[in-house]
Motif scaffolding. Structure first.
Motif, short mmCIF file in Angstrom:
data_model
loop_
_atom_site.label_atom_id
_atom_site.label_comp_id
_atom_site.label_asym_id
_atom_site.label_seq_id
_atom_site.Cartn_x
_atom_site.Cartn_y
_atom_site.Cartn_z
N GLY A 636 0.80 -1.22 0.00
CA GLY A 636 0.00 0.00 0.00
C GLY A 636 0.82 1.26 0.00
N GLU A 637 0.72 2.00 1.08
CA GLU A 637 1.34 3.32 1.11
C GLU A 637 2.86 3.27 1.06
N GLN A 638 3.42 2.10 1.40
CA GLN A 638 4.88 2.01 1.33
C GLN A 638 5.36 1.78 -0.09
N CYS A 639 4.45 1.48 -0.99
CA CYS A 639 4.86 1.08 -2.34
C CYS A 639 5.58 2.22 -3.04
N ALA A 640 6.50 1.84 -3.90
CA ALA A 640 7.31 2.82 -4.62
C ALA A 640 6.48 3.59 -5.63
N ARG A 641 5.30 3.07 -5.98
CA ARG A 641 4.48 3.78 -6.95
C ARG A 641 3.03 3.76 -6.51
N GLU A 642 2.27 4.72 -7.06
CA GLU A 642 0.93 4.92 -6.51
C GLU A 642 -0.13 4.04 -7.14
#
Lengths: 707, 226
Positions: A636-642
């Motif tokens: 989720g929010e930790q991902c490198a892309r949205e």
């Protein structure tokens, strides 16, 4: 025609997988500038996955003494890191230190067998000598290291202060050499090479370093109280405590100058200043070292050079002159020019000089000496003018870095091996292309900005009292988060063949970084220097014409599924629920790591490097393997892309549609992405598992009723 | 480009029921681009069929999967001829043309359509396609400012708009633009509004013979040159 035969039950295209074992990945810039050519991208990625021991193995493959580099490497890789163009480079050295300390480097046992009879003598036990001894020993030669000082390590021991490289670290590596069977003779100064040959050594490697301080050439330089920096550091590092007085000035701007100043401070000197004749921008010392010196209260006077020293009443009166920067010189740095009439005086108790060093060659070595008293060698073979005599390290290059010395030692080992085995020197061929070129502004714009996480350091008050290591090691979470910032340069997607590509433009339309583009001939191009290997286009390509450049990444999910299938066949637990979990961050190391294979009965986890790479097909395969429920859990929010979550939901939607057509409940497949807290997701997951349990029960009863 | 969508799994399963060994044959051109029958969809359908078979417990099909570059050319089909000889039926994920080309090439083989060929169109965005051409064989786009009333008007009328237009939308669907309003606006923009005044007589669809054939060959007798 292109075909994919599926001979096994699960539709994994095994023969295709086997065929595509080529590695098309490009060498990333960090690796290209590393004197040891370490697989930096690989081990950073392994740290990101929490696979610390594997990371350490990759590090140890490329570096004989990783724990030393973890402390003192000047990390040219970080300057080359392309994350620089986005925000700040990856803290590669600090991550290496994390891997070394958490991966159990101290436990690594080194051993070597003697397979050759030719003895090799190594003159000098600095990093180049130690590395050469290490690799020659690995190749099976009997090796003796001669060291003039009482302790092994060369500049690592007598040059680098303990607060930068704790002596336990160095001792461990030295012990490991001894463990491998390297004969180490301390307090033994070699004065003649002929003698070594007489003693039966077949080859000699000279690596005596550059310990002789260069003289400033000013009036009063020989007054008592003017001490050369290298000698000062050597004495302190070998256990002496010279008394310097209250006020000390250091001349020079390199790492030795900074080391001397900070060491003086730790010996109890009240006021330490550094005179440097250029400005901060030209200062060759490591910027973080300069920063730390300033924090500790060391006063650096830029554009100042001493021109005269006078001793008066047991103190030194140093006359300095102010400088200004003129035209660039041969080194490309702007030449300092004295400003007339700007002289001023400083009263100090001691003046330490650290404006450079040169090797000090015993004349009986009879090797040809070149510029700056360095030994002249053939750059390819490392041979000197004498047969069987090789040289490397600072003695050849002049003062350089530890990593360069290790590189020279390793090269020397293979050249000496070539020489002793009567072979032409084997020039290592790099098969991989080096990635060149900057990220385009439009790519940079789409990359999520994540600040660099620095390892903690002791406060200036806590560190200046003694010689404790200044920098501390990362904790687990910080290390994983820092390594996740890596852009994974050169591992990106490529089109297998333009002929297979239908030019449908899917990749061009969905790439989160706008990387694919049409060339003038109307063909799709995915520039390798821009792609960040997220894998979205690979899963979405309707022609299956895109693959990742690294074979491991390409097969990873399929192989893991295979693995589960195999283990499930042996296990009494049927795979009840299969979860595709983001292997980075949260799931690799966080709260959900408890779901790891079989630790919760019947829940099998396929670790994936970003859930964006999970294809709809993989989900169906999991069901086919017998799973009652399948889930994808992303970070989720930790991902490198949205937009990872968007694509995951698209694929889940597609599979749900297919499940409905088959007559299975679409709720059997779900995607989870964590929000700010990871507590919620594990609760949601519990609910999901219960739900699947319910569905399973109902379907079993229905079947019973039917029959 | 030809646009199609995959048939319902239930229908496909019903079709393949009598055949043990089935090859799922994708097409690497239009069907790949419109996400209906490219290699990825072949593989997905393959997985779905196997899963359905496993879950329902009936059927013992075995599947092969291949994708050819274009099913509508016999030379590409020839490349898989030996593979096809091993199977009982071909499930083609090519368009209707592909299915027929296969049937023509393999006279003794059952060929089943896996997709519903829907129209000729273009991509509006990734994953969305719109119909644009009816292949009527009598193109009037010159007079209609490059907007085809045959496909984009629900009624396909040539002298529109009809009375069903409302605020630029079609009475058949509020989401659909009225083709004739679009044509009017674009002619206005191009300063060619006089083209709106022309009258086009109703087309005689009965006069168009099917199947059509086009040949680019020049007749060897040279008669047509005269």
């Amino acid at each position: 025609m292109y075909s994919s035969t599926t001979d096994n039950a699960w539709g994994y295209q095994t023969d295709k997988v086997k065929k595509s074992s080529f590695d098309h990945s490009l060498m990333p810039p960090c690796q290209a500038v590393c004197p040891l050519r370490m697989e930096i991208r690989e081990y950073v990625d392994l740290v990101a996955q929490g696979r610390i021991m594997e990371a350490l193995r990759v590090i140890r493959d490329g570096n004989p003494f990783p724990s030393i580099c973890a402390y003192v490497c000047t990390h040219p890789c970080e300057e080359a890191c392309r994350r620089n163009q986005v925000d700040k480079p990856i803290a590669i050295r600090a991550l290496k230190r994390f891997a070394v300390e958490f991966g159990g480097d101290r436990m690594v046992y080194a051993e070597a067998d003697t397979t050759h009879s030719e003895k090799v003598a190594i003159v000098g036990s600095g990093p180049a000598g130690m590395a050469c001894a290490y690799y020659l020993r690995k190749l099976g030669y009997p090796v003796t290291v001669f060291e003039a000082h009482s302790e092994v390590g060369g500049m690592l021991r007598v040059g680098i202060p303990q607060y930068r490289l704790p002596r336990e670290v160095l001792n461990t590596e030295v012990q490991r050499l001894a463990q491998m069977g390297v004969e180490i003779r301390t307090n033994t100064r070699v004065v003649s090479l002929d003698l070594l040959f007489d003693m039966g050594y077949k080859a000699v490697f000279i690596t005596i370093g550059a310990h002789q301080s260069i003289r400033m050439g000013i009036e009063g330089e020989d007054s008592p109280g003017v001490i050369d920096g290298a000698t000062f550091l050597r004495e302190v590092n070998l256990g002496l405590k010279p008394s310097l007085g209250e006020r000390v000035a250091v001349v020079g701007g390199g790492n030795v100058a900074i080391d001397a100043a900070r060491t003086a401070l730790r010996l109890g000197v009240r006021k330490v200043s550094i005179f440097y004749r250029r400005s901060r921008a030209e200062m060759p010392a490591d910027p973080s070292e300069i920063e730390q010196a300033l924090e500790e209260g060391i006063n650096i006077l830029f554009l100042v050079a001493p021109i005269r020293v006078k001793r008066r009443n047991a103190r030194l009166s140093v006359t300095c002159i102010k400088m200004e920067l003129g035209e660039p010189d041969a080194s490309g740095r702007r030449q300092p020019v004295p400003i007339k009439g700007s002289e001023f005086n400083r009263q100090v108790d001691a003046l330490l000089t650290a404006i450079g060093q040169a090797p000090q060659m015993p004349s009986d070595f009879k090797v040809r000496i070149g510029r700056g008293s360095t030994i002249q060698v053939d750059p390819v073979t490392l041979t000197t003018n004498r047969v069987g005599v090789f040289a490397g390290g600072d003695a050849v290059t002049g003062p350089a870095t530890v990593t360069q010395a290790l590189g020279a030692g390793r090269l020397a080992a293979s050249r000496i091996d070539d020489y002793l085995r009567h072979r032409y020197p084997r020039v290592e061929k790099e098969t991989r292309e080096v990635l060149v070129g900057d990220l385009l502004p439009e790519t940079i714009e789409m990359i999520r900005k994540i600040g660099r996480l620095e390892p903690p350091i002791l406060s200036p008050e806590a560190r200046t009292g003694d010689f404790k290591a200044v920098e501390l090691v990362y904790d687990w979470t910080t290390a994983v988060n820092e390594s996740r910032r890596c852009l994974r340069c050169g591992m990106g997607a490529e089109i297998t063949s333009q002929d297979k590509c239908a030019t449908c433009l899917t990749c061009l339309r969905i790439c989160p970084y706008n990387v694919p583009h049409l060339d003038a001939s109307g063909a799709i191009q995915i520039p390798s220097d821009q792609c960040l290997a997220c894998g979205i286009c690979i899963a979405e390509c309707p022609a299956k014409a895109i693959i990742l450049r690294k074979p491991y990444d390409r097969r990873q999910i399929t192989e893991e599924l295979h693995h589960i299938l195999k283990s499930a066949a042996e296990s009494k637990f049927k795979p009840f629920i299969v979860g595709f979990c983001c292997q980075y961050g949260l799931f690799g190391t966080g709260t959900l790591s408890g779901l790891w294979r079989e630790s919760v009965a019947g829940i099998w986890i396929v670790p994936v490097l970003c859930v964006a790479r999970v294809e709809a097909d993989h989900l169906l395969s999991a069901f086919e393997m017998g799973a009652e429920g399948v889930f994808i859990a992303g970070c989720g929010e930790q991902c490198a892309r949205e937009n990872t979550a968007y694509w995951v939901n698209q694929r889940v939607g597609k599979v749900r549609k297919a499940l409905m057509q088959i007559g299975l409940q679409p709720e059997r497949v779900r995607a989870f992405t964590s929000g700010a807290t990871d507590v919620e997701i594990s609760k949601e997951l519990d609910t999901f598992i219960e739900q699947i349990g319910g569905l399973y029960l109902t379907s079993t009863i229905m079947q019973e009723v039917k029959s | 480009m030809i646009v199609a969508e995959q048939k319902h799994l239930e229908e496909i399963r019903r079709m393949i029921a009598p055949y043990d060994k089935v090859v799922i044959l994708g097409c690497g051109t239009c069907m790949t681009v419109c996400d209906a029958g490219g290699e990825r969809e072949v593989s997905f359908l393959h997985s779905a069929l196997r899963l359905a078979q496993a879950k329902s417990g009936d059927g013992t099909h075995s599947f092969l999967e291949y994708t050819v570059k274009r099913q509508c050319d016999p030379e590409f089909i020839d490349l898989i001829a030996d593979k096809v000889s091993e199977v009982d039926a071909i499930l083609s994920l090519g368009c209707g043309i592909g299915v027929q080309a296969l049937a023509e090439r393999f006279p003794d083989m059952t060929v089943l359509p896996g997709v519903n060929t829907s129209f000729m169109g273009m991509a509006k965005e990734s994953g969305v396609w719109d119909e644009r051409c009816a292949a009527c064989g009598d193109c009037r786009l010159e007079a209609t400012a490059g907007i085809c009333p045959i496909t984009r008007c629900t009624k396909g009328i040539l002298n529109g708009p009809c009375a069903g237009t409302k605020n630029g939308k079609c009475e058949a669907s509020k989401d659909m633009d009225c083709a004739w309003i679009l044509i009017y606006k674009r002619l206005e923009r191009l300063q060619q509004l006089e083209k709106m005044r022309r009258y086009y007589p109703p087309r005689n669809f009965r006069a168009i013979p099917r199947p059509k054939r086009i040949t680019s060959k020049i007749s060897s007798t040279g008669e047509e040159n005269g």
